[in-house]
Write a protein that holds these residues in place. Structure first.
Motif, short mmCIF file in Angstrom:
data_model
loop_
_atom_site.label_atom_id
_atom_site.label_comp_id
_atom_site.label_asym_id
_atom_site.label_seq_id
_atom_site.Cartn_x
_atom_site.Cartn_y
_atom_site.Cartn_z
N LEU A 17 0.84 -1.19 0.00
CA LEU A 17 0.00 0.00 0.00
C LEU A 17 0.87 1.24 0.00
O LEU A 17 1.89 1.30 0.69
CB LEU A 17 -0.91 0.00 1.23
N ALA A 18 0.49 2.26 -0.76
CA ALA A 18 1.29 3.47 -0.88
C ALA A 18 0.98 4.43 0.26
O ALA A 18 -0.16 4.54 0.72
CB ALA A 18 1.03 4.16 -2.22
N ILE A 19 2.00 5.12 0.72
CA ILE A 19 1.85 6.09 1.79
C ILE A 19 0.99 7.26 1.29
O ILE A 19 1.24 7.83 0.23
CB ILE A 19 3.21 6.61 2.26
N SER A 70 8.38 -3.90 -2.63
CA SER A 70 7.41 -3.41 -1.66
C SER A 70 7.76 -1.99 -1.19
O SER A 70 6.87 -1.15 -1.01
CB SER A 70 7.32 -4.36 -0.47
N LEU A 71 9.05 -1.72 -0.98
CA LEU A 71 9.45 -0.37 -0.58
C LEU A 71 9.18 0.64 -1.68
O LEU A 71 8.75 1.77 -1.43
CB LEU A 71 10.93 -0.36 -0.20
N ILE A 118 6.69 3.99 -1.32
CA ILE A 118 7.07 5.38 -1.63
C ILE A 118 6.35 5.88 -2.88
O ILE A 118 6.01 7.07 -2.97
CB ILE A 118 8.60 5.47 -1.80
N ALA A 119 6.09 4.98 -3.84
CA ALA A 119 5.39 5.31 -5.08
C ALA A 119 6.02 6.50 -5.80
O ALA A 119 5.39 7.54 -5.98
CB ALA A 119 3.91 5.59 -4.80
N LEU A 174 9.87 11.14 -5.60
CA LEU A 174 10.96 10.70 -6.48
C LEU A 174 12.32 11.02 -5.86
O LEU A 174 13.24 10.19 -5.90
CB LEU A 174 10.81 11.38 -7.85
N PHE A 175 12.44 12.22 -5.28
CA PHE A 175 13.70 12.60 -4.64
C PHE A 175 14.00 11.68 -3.44
O PHE A 175 15.14 11.24 -3.26
CB PHE A 175 13.63 14.05 -4.18
N VAL A 176 12.99 11.39 -2.61
CA VAL A 176 13.18 10.51 -1.45
C VAL A 176 13.61 9.13 -1.90
O VAL A 176 14.51 8.51 -1.31
CB VAL A 176 11.89 10.46 -0.61
#
Length: 471
Positions: free
Chosen positions: A160-162, A314-315, A319-320, A329-331
Motif C-alpha cells: 500500500l502506498a503512503i 514493496s518499498l 514510496i510510489a 521521487l527525490f526521497v
C-alpha cells in the motif's frame, strides 16, 4: 592496468599512508559486502526435480512470483499462473520466454482475479471442465499445491502506498471491501475452498502432503501484542479505526496476521477432519463437495505461511515515486542505496517460498526416530534420511545442512519458524470466528455473483425482443 593504476595511486603518498588508505577503503567494501550478504537471508539449497507435479501460482507475474515461476519451471513442474486481467500480449510473450528459457512447455496462464469471487468461481469452473492434462479415465486433473505470492500480476502493487486512498473492489454487490484485503485474505480463502474437493482427491494419491503456501507481509511485526482484532479489517464498520493512510504498513500488518491465523485454522480443520475420517472412513461412492463428507487421508494438506522479507518492490510501492510527485521521487533516489543494501531482490525473496515448497516435513516417522522401516518422503516421493542417522546427510549421502524443515500451520521467515507475539495473546476461538466470517463473506459474494449472472442472462434474452419492437 587496474593494478598499475592502484600502485601509482598508492605511491603518491608515503607507504604508511598508502596502506592506511587501502585498509580503510577495503574495510568499507568488506562491510558493504557483509551487509549485502546478510540481507540476502535464507538461500534454498534443495535440488529436487518436480517433473509430473502441477502447481497453481497466484501472483506469478509479480516480482517475487516471477522468480518462483522461473525456478519451478526449471525443475520441470507444470504451472498454471493466475493473472487478474485478460492476458495481454506482454504476458503471453513473457510466458513464451519462460517456456524457451526453461525448456518446459507445460507453463500456462489463466485469468483469475482474487479481488473478485466471481472471477475465482469462473476459473474453478473452467478448471473442472477443461484441465485434463494427465487425467486417467474420468478422474479430474490433479493438483500438487498452490503458491500465493504478493502482487497479483504485472502492474499490481505489492504494498500500500503512503498517503493513498484505500482502493475498493468493484464487483462486491452492495458491500464495499478493500481490494488489498480481498486479494490477500478473502480471495485466497475462496480459491482454496472452491478447489478443496480437487485438492483432497489429489492428496489421496500423493506421496506427500499437498502444500498451500501463503506469503505474508513482513509488517506483521509492526502490530503490537493485544492490538490485533480481525474486526478492524473492515474500515467501514462503525467501531473500526480509520484507514491508516500515513502508516499503511499497519493495514498490511493486520491483514498479514489475519492471513496467518486463517491458514492455521485451515490446517487445524483439515487435520481434525483427517483424523475423524481415519477413525470412521466413509464408504460413499459419490463425490461430495463438503470437507466433512470427503474421505481424507492422514494430514492430506500442508498449510504454511511464509514471509519473504522486506523487498525492494514493496518499498518502491510504499514510496510510489513518479514524475508527478517530485518529492517522492527525490526521497526514493536518496534512499535507494539503503534500499539496495538492506532490502531483498525478487530472487532473494523467492528463496523462502521455494524452501517451504521443497523442504522436508517435520513430524514424520523419520523425525520420531522410528525403527519400523518406514521412510519419510519428500515432495517428489524420494526417501529422506532419518534424524537418528548421519547428521546433515540424506539417505544418499547428500548434505542437508541449512535446509528447511517445515511444520504444519507454521509461519516461516529466513528459513526458520517464527513466533508471533501479537497472535499469542489472541484467544483460540478468534481463528474459528475469522474462518466462519470469511466463509460467510465468500458465500454472500457468490450469491451476488449468481444474481449478477441471472440479470445478465435476462438482459441478453430480452434484448432481441426489444429490438424487434423498435423495428
Amino acid at each position: 592496468m587496474p593494478l598499475a593504476s592502484l600502485s601509482h595511486y598508492l605511491s603518491l603518498d608515503s607507504p604508511t599512508a598508502g596502506l592506511y588508505t587501502l585498509a580503510k577503503w577495503g574495510s568499507l567494501a568488506a562491510l558493504i559486502l557483509a551487509i549485502r550478504t546478510w540481507s540476502r537471508g535464507f538461500v534454498c539449497r534443495e535440488e529436487r526435480q518436480l517433473a509430473g507435479k502441477t502447481y497453481l501460482l497466484v501472483g506469478g507475474f509479480s516480482s517475487t512470483g516471477l522468480s518462483v515461476f522461473s525456478s519451478l519451471a526449471a525443475r520441470g513442474a507444470q504451472i498454471i499462473a493466475l493473472h487478474p486481467t485478460p492476458l495481454s500480449p506482454s504476458v503471453v510473450q513473457l510466458l513464451l520466454l519462460l517456456r524457451s528459457s526453461s525448456e518446459n512447455e507445460r507453463l500456462y496462464a489463466e485469468e483469475c482475479d482474487l479481488t473478485s469471487v466471481k472471477s475465482i468461481r469462473d476459473f474453478v469452473l473452467r478448471w473442472k471442465k477443461d484441465a485434463r492434462e494427465g487425467m486417467v479415465g474420468d478422474l479430474e486433473a490433479r493438483l500438487d499445491g498452490i503458491v500465493f505470492c504478493d502482487g497479483e500480476g504485472a502492474g499490481a502493487p505489492s504494498s500500500l502506498a503512503i498517503g493513498a486512498e484505500q482502493a475498493w473492489a468493484l464487483d462486491t454487490g452492495d458491500e464495499r471491501f478493500s481490494e488489498y484485503r480481498l486479494s490477500r485474505l478473502t480471495g485466497r480463502h475462496a480459491l482454496v475452498q472452491l478447489l478443496m474437493p480437487i485438492l483432497l482427491r489429489s492428496a489421496a494419491t500423493s506421496t506427500s502432503p499437498l502444500r498451500l503456501i501463503n506469503t505474508v507481509s513482513p509488517y506483521y511485526s509492526a502490530i503490537a501484542p493485544g492490538s490485533f482484532r480481525p474486526a478492524d479489517l473492515d474500515y467501514l464498520a462503525p467501531d473500526a479505526p480509520p484507514f491508516p493512510r500515513s502508516q499503511p504498513w499497519l493495514a498490511e500488518g493486520q491483514v498479514a496476521l489475519a492471513s496467518v491465523l486463517l491458514w492455521r485454522e485451515l490446517q487445524r480443520r483439515v487435520s481434525t477432519a483427517a483424523s475423524a475420517s481415519a477413525a470412521a472412513p466413509s464408504s460413499s461412492a459419490d463425490a461430495p463437495s463438503k470437507l466433512s463428507d470427503l474421505p481424507l487421508p492422514s494430514t492430506p494438506l500442508l498449510a504454511l505461511s511464509v514471509c519473504p522479507g522486506l523487498t525492494r518492490a514493496s518499498l518502491r510501492a510504499h514510496i510510489a515515486p513518479s514524475l508527478a510527485a517530485p518529492l517522492r521521487l527525490f526521497v526514493f533516489i536518496a534512499c535507494y542505496p539503503l534500499i539496495w543494501l538492506f532490502a531483498k531482490s525478487a530472487d532473494e525473496a523467492a528463496q523462502g517460498v521455494l524452501g517451504a515448497l521443497l523442504g522436508d516435513v517435520e513430524g514424520s516417522s523419520a523425525d520420531k526416530g522410528s525403527s519400523e522401516g518406514k521412510e519419510a518422503r519428500g515432495p517428489g516421493g524420494e526417501k529422506v534420511a532419518r534424524e537418528g542417522g548421519a547428521k546433515g546427510k540424506k539417505a544418499d549421502g547428500e548434505d542437508t545442512t541449512g535446509r528447511m524443515r517445515v511444520r504444519r500451520g507454521a509461519l516461516y521467515r529466513e528459513g526458520k519458524e517464527v513466533r508471533i507475539p501479537a497472535l499469542d495473546s489472541v484467544d483460540s476461538s478468534v481463528g474459528a470466528e475469522l474462518w466462519d466470517n470469511e466463509t460467510k463473506l465468500v458465500e454472500r459474494l457468490l450469491l451476488a455473483a449468481a444474481e449478477q449472472d441471472k440479470k445478465e442472462k435476462d438482459a441478453a434474452a430480452t434484448a432481441p425482443t426489444e429490438r424487434r419492437k423498435d423495428v
